[in-house]
Enzyme design. Structure first.
Site, PDB file in Angstrom:
ATOM      1  N   GLN A 169     -33.604  17.241  47.311  1.00  0.00           N
ATOM      2  CA  GLN A 169     -34.767  17.880  46.700  1.00  0.00           C
ATOM      3  C   GLN A 169     -34.362  18.608  45.415  1.00  0.00           C
ATOM      4  O   GLN A 169     -34.029  19.789  45.433  1.00  0.00           O
ATOM      5  CB  GLN A 169     -35.411  18.852  47.685  1.00  0.00           C
ATOM      6  N   PHE A 170     -34.423  17.882  44.293  1.00  0.00           N
ATOM      7  CA  PHE A 170     -34.046  18.465  43.005  1.00  0.00           C
ATOM      8  C   PHE A 170     -34.953  19.621  42.614  1.00  0.00           C
ATOM      9  O   PHE A 170     -34.565  20.492  41.838  1.00  0.00           O
ATOM     10  CB  PHE A 170     -34.025  17.394  41.907  1.00  0.00           C
ATOM     11  N   THR A 171     -36.166  19.669  43.160  1.00  0.00           N
ATOM     12  CA  THR A 171     -37.114  20.730  42.776  1.00  0.00           C
ATOM     13  C   THR A 171     -36.660  22.116  43.210  1.00  0.00           C
ATOM     14  O   THR A 171     -37.215  23.112  42.748  1.00  0.00           O
ATOM     15  CB  THR A 171     -38.523  20.446  43.335  1.00  0.00           C
TER      16      THR A 171
END
Length: 146
Positions: free
Chosen positions: A78-80
């Site tokens: 999850q890069f967010t």
């Protein structure tokens, strides 16, 4: 490295209407990688997560680790988690690692977890995923390497 973990009764991840990973009991991990993360960050976070005493004993106190209760992990990239929201209304994701670098470390992270005799299920890196989580407690924590 930044991981949001949730103690879960069960969780699953679906891509294109197909379940690609699921667990019955343990931890769901949302995993973010930044530019300067290293294998040392991966090892530190993995060790911290599997040894956190966040599962209840017979008295209802959080005294047991994932290793002790023989729980499983659902690991989702999850890069967010590295989204910056202080300025403007659109998140800035410049602190998130580039996909090639992030995928390599994310895969290493999951292998380190597996090397500790943990069953690890994953989503598909870079895919649009639907994640279903039944949070137990609820217990939600953030583990960071920096």
């Amino acid at each position: 490295m930044r991981v949001v973990l949730q103690r879960t009764k069960n969780s699953s991840v679906t891509v294109n209407d197909k379940i690609v990973g699921q667990i019955d009991f343990g931890l769901t991990l949302l995993v973010g990688i930044t530019h300067d993360d290293t294998i040392e960050d991966v090892e530190y976070v993995a060790d911290k997560i599997v040894n956190l005493r966040i599962f209840e004993d017979e008295s209802g106190k959080m005294n047991h680790s994932l290793l002790e209760v023989k729980g499983q992990i659902l690991s989702i990239s999850q890069f967010t988690l590295y989204g910056e929201t202080k300025k403007g209304r659109r998140p800035n994701f410049m602190a998130a690692a580039k996909p090639d670098f992030a995928e390599k470390l994310y895969n290493q992270f999951n292998e380190v977890l597996r090397s500790k005799d943990i069953k690890v299920q994953t989503g598909i890196f870079g895919a649009m995923m639907d994640v279903s989580i039944v949070n137990d407690g609820p217990v939600t924590l953030i583990v960071e390497s920096k």
